[in-house]
Design an enzyme around this catalytic site. Structure first.
Site, short mmCIF file in Angstrom:
data_model
loop_
_atom_site.label_atom_id
_atom_site.label_comp_id
_atom_site.label_asym_id
_atom_site.label_seq_id
_atom_site.Cartn_x
_atom_site.Cartn_y
_atom_site.Cartn_z
N ASP A 1 36.30 46.87 42.77
CA ASP A 1 35.31 45.84 43.12
C ASP A 1 34.04 46.09 42.29
O ASP A 1 33.57 47.22 42.19
CB ASP A 1 34.99 45.92 44.63
CG ASP A 1 34.23 44.69 45.11
OD1 ASP A 1 34.77 43.97 45.97
OD2 ASP A 1 33.10 44.45 44.63
N ILE A 2 33.53 45.03 41.70
CA ILE A 2 32.39 45.12 40.79
C ILE A 2 31.08 45.45 41.54
O ILE A 2 30.13 45.93 40.94
CB ILE A 2 32.27 43.80 39.98
CG1 ILE A 2 31.57 44.02 38.64
CG2 ILE A 2 31.63 42.68 40.76
CD1 ILE A 2 32.41 44.74 37.64
N GLU B 1 33.73 34.83 49.72
CA GLU B 1 33.11 34.67 48.40
C GLU B 1 34.13 34.19 47.36
O GLU B 1 33.83 33.30 46.58
CB GLU B 1 32.50 36.01 47.97
CG GLU B 1 31.75 35.96 46.65
CD GLU B 1 31.32 37.36 46.19
OE1 GLU B 1 30.92 38.20 47.02
OE2 GLU B 1 31.39 37.60 44.97
N HIS C 1 42.70 38.61 48.61
CA HIS C 1 42.49 39.99 48.15
C HIS C 1 42.30 40.89 49.35
O HIS C 1 41.64 40.52 50.32
CB HIS C 1 41.32 40.10 47.17
CG HIS C 1 40.04 39.48 47.66
ND1 HIS C 1 39.84 38.11 47.66
CD2 HIS C 1 38.91 40.02 48.16
CE1 HIS C 1 38.63 37.85 48.13
NE2 HIS C 1 38.05 38.99 48.46
N HIS D 1 40.62 44.30 50.52
CA HIS D 1 39.63 45.33 50.17
C HIS D 1 40.15 46.68 50.68
O HIS D 1 40.45 46.81 51.87
CB HIS D 1 38.31 45.08 50.89
CG HIS D 1 37.54 43.87 50.46
ND1 HIS D 1 36.51 43.91 49.55
CD2 HIS D 1 37.65 42.56 50.83
CE1 HIS D 1 36.01 42.69 49.38
NE2 HIS D 1 36.68 41.85 50.15
#
Ligand code: AMP
Length: 129
Positions: free
Chosen positions: A29-30, A88, A93, A95
């Site tokens: 994750d960025i 978002e 996805h 996490h």
């Protein structure tokens, strides 16, 4: 329009890749909650996790489990937290978040890693797969 994750899957946007097979990709994750925060993403773009085909959903859980085991070997932590949000980015996805404290699951607490740290972390996780 293709999601940002589809663009990553197609190689149009870079990522710090942790794992990949024919159905899924995992990358850091960025904007991580904690060191090693990773996203596991199906290559087929579907918005909501419970709309996935049952077989794909089960395979995503198995893929996420493998990545979580590698994360746990790589990053010092008490356990790996798992969360699904998608408010978002409307592309499924999971996490995976190495946890030491509850605040790391809140998405209010963020850490900052530079490019070299992200690259080296992704390689270390890959080696532990
Ligand atoms: P959510 O859709 O609420 O589950 O959050 C989307 C997550 O994707 C956030 O934690 C973002 O930091 C992460 N994210 C967004 N763009 C990227 C990207 N280009 N590479 C990696 N992670 C991203």
């Amino acid at each position: 329009m293709a999601s940002i994750f589809t663009k990553i899957i197609n190689g149009e946007i870079p990522c710090y890749k942790v794992a990949e097979d024919d159905q899924f990709i995992a990358f850091l994750d960025i904007n991580p909650n904690a060191m090693g925060h990773t996203l596991c993403v199906p290559k087929t773009e579907v918005n909501k996790i419970f709309d996935l085909d049952e077989a794909v959903y089960m395979d995503l859980m198995e893929f996420s489990r493998k990545v979580a085991k590698a994360l746990e070997k790589t990053v010092p932590c008490k356990r790996i937290g798992m969360s699904v949000i998608g408010l978002e980015v409307p592309h499924v996805h999971v996490h995976l978040i190495p946890l030491n404290e509850m605040k790391e699951m809140t998405f209010q607490h963020k850490i900052s890693l530079d490019h070299d740290q992200m690259e080296s972390l992704a390689s270390k996780i890959q080696r532990n797969l």
